[in-house]
Design a protein around this motif. Sequence first.
Motif, PDB file in Angstrom:
ATOM      1  N   GLU A  83      -9.075   4.768   2.461  1.00 40.28           N
ATOM      2  CA  GLU A  83      -9.231   3.344   2.410  1.00 40.28           C
ATOM      3  C   GLU A  83      -7.935   2.554   1.296  1.00 40.28           C
ATOM      4  O   GLU A  83      -7.485   1.459   1.975  1.00 40.28           O
ATOM      5  CB  GLU A  83     -10.114   2.928   1.990  1.00 40.28           C
ATOM      6  N   SER A  84      -7.980   3.195   0.644  1.00 44.86           N
ATOM      7  CA  SER A  84      -6.920   2.254  -0.913  1.00 44.86           C
ATOM      8  C   SER A  84      -5.963   2.042  -0.217  1.00 44.86           C
ATOM      9  O   SER A  84      -4.749   1.390  -0.630  1.00 44.86           O
ATOM     10  CB  SER A  84      -7.065   2.696  -1.982  1.00 44.86           C
ATOM     11  N   PHE A  85      -5.703   3.341   0.628  1.00 47.39           N
ATOM     12  CA  PHE A  85      -4.362   3.785   0.717  1.00 47.39           C
ATOM     13  C   PHE A  85      -3.895   2.849   2.420  1.00 47.39           C
ATOM     14  O   PHE A  85      -2.682   2.805   2.502  1.00 47.39           O
ATOM     15  CB  PHE A  85      -3.859   5.114   1.146  1.00 47.39           C
ATOM     16  N   ASN A  86      -4.802   2.397   2.822  1.00 50.20           N
ATOM     17  CA  ASN A  86      -4.842   2.282   3.577  1.00 50.20           C
ATOM     18  C   ASN A  86      -4.725   1.050   3.628  1.00 50.20           C
ATOM     19  O   ASN A  86      -3.730  -0.319   4.356  1.00 50.20           O
ATOM     20  CB  ASN A  86      -5.869   2.511   4.966  1.00 50.20           C
ATOM     21  N   ARG A  87      -5.277  -0.273   2.758  1.00 52.88           N
ATOM     22  CA  ARG A  87      -5.130  -1.458   2.183  1.00 52.88           C
ATOM     23  C   ARG A  87      -3.850  -1.644   0.464  1.00 52.88           C
ATOM     24  O   ARG A  87      -4.139  -2.422  -0.124  1.00 52.88           O
ATOM     25  CB  ARG A  87      -6.437  -1.893   1.511  1.00 52.88           C
ATOM     26  N   LEU A  88      -3.190  -0.457   1.188  1.00 54.43           N
ATOM     27  CA  LEU A  88      -2.301  -0.831   0.215  1.00 54.43           C
ATOM     28  C   LEU A  88      -1.587  -1.704  -0.281  1.00 54.43           C
ATOM     29  O   LEU A  88      -1.964  -2.031  -1.666  1.00 54.43           O
ATOM     30  CB  LEU A  88      -0.415   0.079   0.120  1.00 54.43           C
ATOM     31  N   ASP A  89      -1.297  -2.880   0.053  1.00 53.51           N
ATOM     32  CA  ASP A  89      -0.647  -3.894   0.211  1.00 53.51           C
ATOM     33  C   ASP A  89      -1.253  -4.988  -1.095  1.00 53.51           C
ATOM     34  O   ASP A  89      -1.730  -5.524  -1.607  1.00 53.51           O
ATOM     35  CB  ASP A  89      -0.496  -5.018   1.636  1.00 53.51           C
ATOM     36  N   GLY A  90      -3.312  -5.393  -0.397  1.00 50.08           N
ATOM     37  CA  GLY A  90      -3.821  -6.166  -1.027  1.00 50.08           C
ATOM     38  C   GLY A  90      -3.417  -5.336  -2.459  1.00 50.08           C
ATOM     39  O   GLY A  90      -3.472  -6.023  -3.490  1.00 50.08           O
ATOM     40  N   LEU A  91      -3.831  -3.582  -2.938  1.00 51.43           N
ATOM     41  CA  LEU A  91      -4.100  -3.063  -4.223  1.00 51.43           C
ATOM     42  C   LEU A  91      -3.112  -3.757  -4.901  1.00 51.43           C
ATOM     43  O   LEU A  91      -2.897  -3.941  -5.728  1.00 51.43           O
ATOM     44  CB  LEU A  91      -4.131  -1.774  -3.618  1.00 51.43           C
TER      45      LEU A  91
END
Lengths: 139, 139
Positions: free
Chosen positions: A93-101
Motif C-alpha cells: 500500500e505504501s508503494f501504491n500511495r507513494l505520492d502521499g508518503l
Amino acid sequence: MPPDPLSSTFAALADPTRRAILARLALGETSVMELAKPFDMSLPAISKHLKVLEHAGLISRGREAQWRPCRIAPASFQQVDGWLGNFRRFWDESFNRLDGLLEEMKAEEAAEAPPRTTRKVNNRKVRVTKEKQRGRTRG
Amino acid sequence: MPPDPLSSTFAALADPTRRAILARLALGETSVMELAKPFDMSLPAISKHLKVLEHAGLISRGREAQWRPCRIAPASFQQVDGWLGNFRRFWDESFNRLDGLLEEMKAEEAAEAPPRTTRKVNNRKVRVTKEKQRGRTRG
DNA sequence: GCATTACTTAGCTCATCGGTTAAATAACCT
DNA sequence: AGGTTATTTAACCGATGAGCTAAGTAATGC
C-alpha cells in the motif's frame, strides 16, 4: 547453458528442506551435522542441498578442521528482493500511495534538514519529489 | 503430496520465461497471444507457463470472448516478500539498525503522546530520523 | 453451418532433481 | 600408522519439468 543467477536462486528456494536450512542459518552459522539433525534424510542429501544453496549464492561455506560451517550469504537474497521490488506496487500500500508518503517526507525534510532529493528507504533509493500515480485499471 | 504454496511460487519464479511474462504483465493485463509474441516458443509452451504461474498464485485469468486476459495476482508476491523479510536484516541497512529502532519505539512508548518518529514504509517500520551505523561483526 | 482466431489438452522425449547406499576424502586423536 | 568424526563424490532410480507436435475446445463472424 548455465542458468541465470536469479533462476538458480529461485530454484534453490523452491524446496522446503532448503528453506528450512536457511531459516536455521538465520539463527547463526553452523555445521553440516547440526543442519542435518532436524531432517529425516541421509547426510548426502543434505550435502547436495547445501551445494545447491551455495551455487545459488544463498550461503557460503568456511573450513574449520573437519567442519565446513555454513552461513547466510546476503547477495542473492538482495537480488531476489530487488527483483520483487518491480512488483511491490501491486501489493504494498505504501508503494501504491507513494505520492502521499513522499510528499510528507519532503515536507518534513524541508522543515528541518538539507534538501536532499533522495533518501534510502530499506536500502532502496526513493525519489522524494512527487511522483505521479498513473491510472492503472487494477483491482 | 501437494507442494506447499511457497514452494510452488518459488518454483514458478525459477524460470526466466515465466519471469519475463510477469515483467510484461507488470505493464498491464494482456492476452496469451500478446504474451507469447516475444518468445521463440510454441503456444502450448506458453500456455503451460501460464498454468504454472496461475497455480502458483502469481497471476489470475479472466474471460473475454475468445481471449483469456492475464494479470498479476498480488498475494503470492506478498508471501514471497514476507518470507524474504525473515532474512532482510542480512543485507538491509535499516533493518540492521534494529536496536536503534527498538530503542526509539520504547522511548516513544514512554512518552505516551505520539510525536511519531517512525513510519511505515513499504509496510515495514523504518526510522525517519538520521541513522547511525553500528559495527556489526557479520561479513 | 463453417472457417477463423484464441487458446488448451494429450501424449511424447529428454534433462534435471531429490532421494538412496556405498565408497572416498579430509582433518583430528591417540 | 590407524581409528574416529565430518563431509563429499559416485552411481543409480523414480518423479517432475520444459519443450515439442497434433488434436481438441470455445467464441466470433461471414
